[in-house]
Design an enzyme around this catalytic site. Structure first.
Site, PDB file in Angstrom:
ATOM      1  N   LYS A   1      -9.873   1.800  -2.051  1.00 11.75           N
ATOM      2  CA  LYS A   1     -10.042   1.240  -0.709  1.00 11.75           C
ATOM      3  C   LYS A   1     -11.402   1.587  -0.121  1.00 11.75           C
ATOM      4  CE  LYS A   1      -7.531   1.019   3.702  1.00 11.75           C
ATOM      5  NZ  LYS A   1      -6.395   1.608   4.446  1.00 11.75           N
TER       6      LYS A   1
ATOM      7  N   GLU B   1       0.850  -1.188   0.000  1.00 14.61           N
ATOM      8  CA  GLU B   1       0.000   0.000   0.000  1.00 14.61           C
ATOM      9  C   GLU B   1       0.891   1.246   0.000  1.00 14.61           C
ATOM     10  OE1 GLU B   1      -3.730   1.487   2.808  1.00 14.61           O
ATOM     11  OE2 GLU B   1      -2.015   0.482   3.730  1.00 14.61           O
TER      12      GLU B   1
ATOM     13  N   CYS C   1      -4.840  -3.484   3.156  1.00 16.34           N
ATOM     14  CA  CYS C   1      -4.611  -3.096   4.547  1.00 16.34           C
ATOM     15  C   CYS C   1      -5.820  -3.330   5.463  1.00 16.34           C
ATOM     16  CB  CYS C   1      -4.134  -1.646   4.600  1.00 16.34           C
ATOM     17  SG  CYS C   1      -3.181  -1.253   6.104  1.00 16.34           S
TER      18      CYS C   1
END
Length: 274
Positions: A120, A51, A159
């Protein structure tokens, strides 16, 4: 020095790029180019970078770090993929609305084609952090990002998504055999344990391989792991930067799902929340 032998098919060879990313975007691009060179020398099919591989600040990443898909970072990924034949999955930062940015992961195939972008969904508003102050969330109902590499389908999370099992299940429902999780997993009490445990859990419950690649450096845990669909950890790094390579066997993945048909036996489906 001779080059390593290519993977024995149906295996797919993956280079895990646990790199330490700074706020110097030019230096980060050089780091990425070097990772591609290593992956190509090792005859890898796929390079996975963490990321925020384009730029990172442990105090928060926002619009100052954003660049469009046609900008220098994604252009480099496409150029290096086309030159080496190595596909890549990597985190970046895109411009968002107003003063916000978008935490994104791009997937580029071995011809240099941009296969897709995952924005995300779950922003990291936890453990004293507030990504939503700087970032806008991706749409929960966007089609999952899945890319086929050497006969294995890789689905993308990033993540904080790792803490939400429905995110992984939705990607698996889209056909993923393996989950790729680029991360800059924040350090702190129990955080490294959570990272490892959650990666193993996502593998077991989805009978999927998990390739969880963390950033190394100040404020993040590193500790990238590759987990088999049976929950066995096949590769694990420490906190230091490193490039490691592993083969995933597509036939072995299928055999685990045949012995443990939990995906076929389930009685609920995942529906995005409004």
């Amino acid at each position: 020095m001779s080059r390593p032998e290519p993977p024995l098919r149906p295996a797919v060879r993956i280079t895990v790029g646990q790199v330490s990313v700074s706020d110097d975007r030019a230096a980060n691009r050089q780091l990425v180019a070097e990772a591609f060179a290593v992956a190509a020398q090792r005859r890898s099919d796929l390079l996975v970078l963490p990321e925020y591989a384009s730029a990172f600040d442990k105090h928060g990443v926002g619009k100052a770090y954003a660049e469009p898909l046609g900008g220098p970072f994604v252009s480099l990924l496409r150029e290096r993929a086309a030159a080496t034949g190595v596909a890549v999955i990597a985190g970046t930062v895109l411009p968002g609305a107003g003063d916000l940015a978008v935490n994104a992961v791009v997937a580029v195939d071995g011809s240099g084609e941009l296969v897709g972008v995952y924005r995300k969904v779950h922003l990291y508003d936890a453990f004293g952090h507030r990504e939503s102050d700087r970032l806008e969330a991706g749409p929960a109902d966007a089609p999952p990002l899945v890319m086929d590499v050497a006969g294995v389908r890789f689905g993308v999370l990033t993540c904080y998504d790792l803490r939400f099992p429905e995110s992984a299940r939705r990607v698996v429902d889209a056909g993923a055999d393996a989950l790729v999780v680029p991360a800059a997993w924040a350090d702190g009490e129990l955080k490294a344990m959570h990272w490892r445990t959650l990666a193993i859990a996502r593998a077991i419950e989805n009978t999927s391989a998990v390739v969880a690649v963390g950033q190394a450096g100040d404020g993040v845990v590193g500790r990238s792991v590759v987990v088999g669909p049976d929950g066995v950890v096949g590769l694990e790094l420490d906190e230091q930067p490193g490039l490691r390579t592993v083969d995933l066997d597509a036939e072995a993945l299928a055999a685990v799902r045949d012995r443990n048909p939990s995906l076929a036996n389930r009685r609920y489906r995942v529906v995005p929340k409004d």
